[in-house]
Design an enzyme around this catalytic site. Structure first.
Site, PDB file in Angstrom:
ATOM      1  N   THR A  36      -3.873  -3.071  -9.873  1.00  0.00           N
ATOM      2  CA  THR A  36      -3.619  -1.559  -9.404  1.00  0.00           C
ATOM      3  C   THR A  36      -2.621  -1.246  -9.299  1.00  0.00           C
ATOM      4  O   THR A  36      -1.312  -0.460  -9.234  1.00  0.00           O
ATOM      5  CB  THR A  36      -4.488  -1.285  -7.960  1.00  0.00           C
ATOM      6  OG1 THR A  36      -6.090  -1.514  -8.495  1.00  0.00           O
ATOM      7  CG2 THR A  36      -4.541   0.487  -7.764  1.00  0.00           C
ATOM      8  N   VAL A  37      -1.510  -1.941  -8.037  1.00  0.00           N
ATOM      9  CA  VAL A  37      -0.720  -1.454  -7.351  1.00  0.00           C
ATOM     10  C   VAL A  37       0.668  -1.680  -8.545  1.00  0.00           C
ATOM     11  O   VAL A  37       1.400  -1.202  -8.106  1.00  0.00           O
ATOM     12  CB  VAL A  37      -0.794  -2.591  -5.921  1.00  0.00           C
ATOM     13  CG1 VAL A  37       1.053  -2.136  -5.603  1.00  0.00           C
ATOM     14  CG2 VAL A  37      -0.767  -2.201  -4.932  1.00  0.00           C
ATOM     15  N   ALA A  63      19.529   4.218  -5.474  1.00  0.00           N
ATOM     16  CA  ALA A  63      20.214   2.733  -4.921  1.00  0.00           C
ATOM     17  C   ALA A  63      21.633   3.136  -5.669  1.00  0.00           C
ATOM     18  O   ALA A  63      22.151   1.667  -5.252  1.00  0.00           O
ATOM     19  CB  ALA A  63      19.200   2.132  -6.333  1.00  0.00           C
ATOM     20  N   GLY A 104       0.398   1.432   3.997  1.00  0.00           N
ATOM     21  CA  GLY A 104       0.134   1.566   2.140  1.00  0.00           C
ATOM     22  C   GLY A 104       2.045   3.111   2.591  1.00  0.00           C
ATOM     23  O   GLY A 104       2.835   2.117   2.411  1.00  0.00           O
ATOM     24  N   ILE A 116       2.254   4.896   4.379  1.00  0.00           N
ATOM     25  CA  ILE A 116       3.721   5.404   5.596  1.00  0.00           C
ATOM     26  C   ILE A 116       4.602   4.537   5.736  1.00  0.00           C
ATOM     27  O   ILE A 116       4.182   3.125   5.875  1.00  0.00           O
ATOM     28  CB  ILE A 116       2.207   5.521   6.639  1.00  0.00           C
ATOM     29  CG1 ILE A 116       1.355   5.643   6.903  1.00  0.00           C
ATOM     30  CG2 ILE A 116       3.102   5.384   7.913  1.00  0.00           C
ATOM     31  CD1 ILE A 116       0.539   6.038   7.501  1.00  0.00           C
ATOM     32  N   LYS A 137      -2.757  -6.941   8.840  1.00  0.00           N
ATOM     33  CA  LYS A 137      -2.009  -5.938   9.714  1.00  0.00           C
ATOM     34  C   LYS A 137      -1.235  -5.585  10.900  1.00  0.00           C
ATOM     35  O   LYS A 137      -0.118  -5.474  10.949  1.00  0.00           O
ATOM     36  CB  LYS A 137      -2.767  -4.380   8.636  1.00  0.00           C
ATOM     37  CG  LYS A 137      -2.642  -4.596   7.149  1.00  0.00           C
ATOM     38  CD  LYS A 137      -2.799  -3.400   6.749  1.00  0.00           C
ATOM     39  CE  LYS A 137      -3.127  -3.584   5.335  1.00  0.00           C
ATOM     40  NZ  LYS A 137      -4.135  -2.073   5.135  1.00  0.00           N
ATOM     41  N   GLY A 164      -4.449   2.477  -2.076  1.00  0.00           N
ATOM     42  CA  GLY A 164      -4.500   3.190  -3.441  1.00  0.00           C
ATOM     43  C   GLY A 164      -3.450   3.193  -3.901  1.00  0.00           C
ATOM     44  O   GLY A 164      -2.626   1.949  -4.133  1.00  0.00           O
TER      45      GLY A 164
HETATM   46  N1  HSE Z   1      -8.050  -2.481   1.458  1.00  0.00           N
HETATM   47  C1  HSE Z   1      -6.754  -1.695   1.791  1.00  0.00           C
HETATM   48  C2  HSE Z   1      -7.006  -0.350   2.933  1.00  0.00           C
HETATM   49  C3  HSE Z   1      -5.805  -1.510   1.258  1.00  0.00           C
HETATM   50  O1  HSE Z   1      -8.597  -0.517   2.421  1.00  0.00           O
HETATM   51  O2  HSE Z   1      -6.783   0.028   3.192  1.00  0.00           O
HETATM   52  C4  HSE Z   1      -4.619  -1.221   1.725  1.00  0.00           C
HETATM   53  O3  HSE Z   1      -3.965  -1.684   2.042  1.00  0.00           O
END
Ligand code: HSE
Length: 430
Positions: free
Chosen positions: A14-15, A34, A135, A137, A206, A303
């Site tokens: 995804t990422v 850059a 994400g 932020i 996190k 996401g």
């Molecule tokens: N699974 C994580 C979430 C993805 O739902 O925040 C982002 O780290």
């Protein structure tokens, strides 16, 4: 700085796909910012033939991600995930080969951040991870750079988009847990193993990173007091709403008497507070500093697009030549965590239990609370049923968590109590 900035990407999930899309779609503005072109040179993923909806035909396809560490690249972008194995080996080898590393891998940071930050410094390269927390932020940059003037007292946030999505949706629609979790998975928010989301591990990863930045300590995942959202029911969501609260899975790190407390737990947050109104997949982080008061950062926390946006921001910083110690101060200056015992933490608590609707049951419960010095502020029993247990909800006055935990264990052991009581701290100071 001359020539393009050469990147290799390990992992086209995804990422990874999001990163390729941004580098392709915004090539001109990235080059302006850059000061040189950002060039994807090589990519690696499990299945070359899979249609990912992006054109990778001009990139070198590398079957073994580990080989990226030995290629002529400025930065290796690790988007494989997991604290050990291929991700760890690739990051270690890349840093040793004097390549910058950009990752979204919070588990890797939480478990090995100290060692990898040190390795990067030893080889005069940078280990960047903006995408690992919250994400889109830019919270890593905010704490490490924007708030560098402050002694930080606490960091508190909604750090898991999947859990926030589940809790918001359950409240708004009355749908059940499994149903909403499946939707979060379909939307690409959840971890490969969603137990990491709902069990709180992802938030704890996190939080360990944010606490390291905020307090100058080595990331210490093992000292996060951890509870997830699995025990919550729609009854808890209804009670919380009636009381003027939202239930949020919070990651909190705070200084108490010179020690650091790290907690991940579902909490009751006032609906009109900075974090109470943060719904759906949004994340939010409140940082309290001695000269800045309590800024709050809100944005999409999971996401493809927001996470990829953070990855590309790190790449642009590196292409600009910006190098900052990964964990805000040189790794050899990071302290070991001196942790505050969660049992000593004082607060008001919500306790919901399912008990038989018979004479004497509440007397037994209140005797246990009395024996542990826990005083009740409010008690609600709405349902009435002679044949099956009914939910009873209590709000306590301020009490030590250790006393609450001991009381709840004894209440759970009562014959009249069905299942596990649900305990949540009430966070009125947000
Ligand atoms: N699974 C994580 C979430 C993805 O739902 O925040 C982002 O780290």
């Amino acid at each position: 700085m001359t020539g393009s900035f050469r990147i290799g990407i390990a992992g086209l999930g995804t990422v990874g796909v999001g990163v390729v899309r941004i580098v392709q779609d915004n090539a001109a503005l990235l080059a302006d910012r850059a000061g040189r072109a950002i060039e994807i040179v090589a990519v690696s993923s499990r299945d070359k033939s899979k249609d990912r909806g992006i054109d990778c035909s001009t990139y070198q396809w590398v079957d073994s991600a580990q080989d990226l560490a030995g290629m002529d690249l400025d930065v290796v972008v690790e988007l494989i995930g997991g604290p050990e194995g291929l991700a760890h080996d690739l990051v270690t080898a890349s840093l040793k080969n004097k390549k910058h590393v950009v990752t979204a891998n919070k588990a890797l940071l939480a478990h090995h951040g100290y060692a990898l930050a040190g390795l990067a410094e030893q080889h005069n390269v940078t280990f960047s991870y903006e995408a690992a927390v919250a994400g889109g932020i830019p919270i890593i940059k905010a704490i490490r750079e924007g708030l560098a003037a402050n002694e930080i007292q606490s960091v508190c946030g909604i750090l898991n988009g999947t859990c926030n999505y589940i809790l918001s949706n359950m409240r708004e629609t009355g749908r059940d847990f499994a149903d909403v979790l499946q939707e979060a998975q379909d939307l690409g928010y959840a971890e490969a193993d969603p137990a990491f989301d709902v069990g709180g591990t992802d938030t704890a990863h996190k939080l360990a990173i944010l606490a390291s930045l905020a307090f100058g300590i080595k990331p210490s995942f093992d000292h996060v007091h951890l509870r997830g959202i699995r025990a919550l029911t729609s009854v808890d969501i209804t009670f919380a709403t009636e009381l003027g609260y939202r239930i949020k899975l919070l990651g909190m790190a705070q200084q108490i008497d010179g020690q650091i407390l790290q907690i991940v737990a579902p909490c009751l947050v006032p609906v009109d507070s900075a974090l109470g109104g943060v719904e759906d997949v949004l994340n939010a982080v409140q940082v309290k500093g001695d000269f800045v008061d309590a800024p709050v950062f809100i944005g999409r926390g999971a996401g493809q697009e927001p996470t990829a946006s953070a990855v590309v921001a790190d790449i642009v910083d590196l292409a600009r030549g910006i190098q900052i110690p990964s964990l805000a101060i040189p790794a050899n200056k990071l302290k070991d965590l001196d942790f505050f015992d969660v049992n000593q933490r004082v607060g008001r608590y919500y306790i919901r239990m399912n008990v038989s609707d018979k004479p004497g049951v509440l007397a037994d419960v209140s005797a246990i609370l009395r024996d542990h010095n826990v005083s009740i502020e409010e008690l609600i029993q709405r349902a009435r049923d002679a044949d099956k247990p009914v939910p009873v909800m209590m709000i306590t006055h301020e009490a030590k968590y250790g006393d609450i935990a001991k009381s709840v264990a004894l209440i759970e052991a009562l014959e009249s109590c069905a299942g596990k009581p649900c305990v949540m701290r009430i966070e009125d100071a947000l």
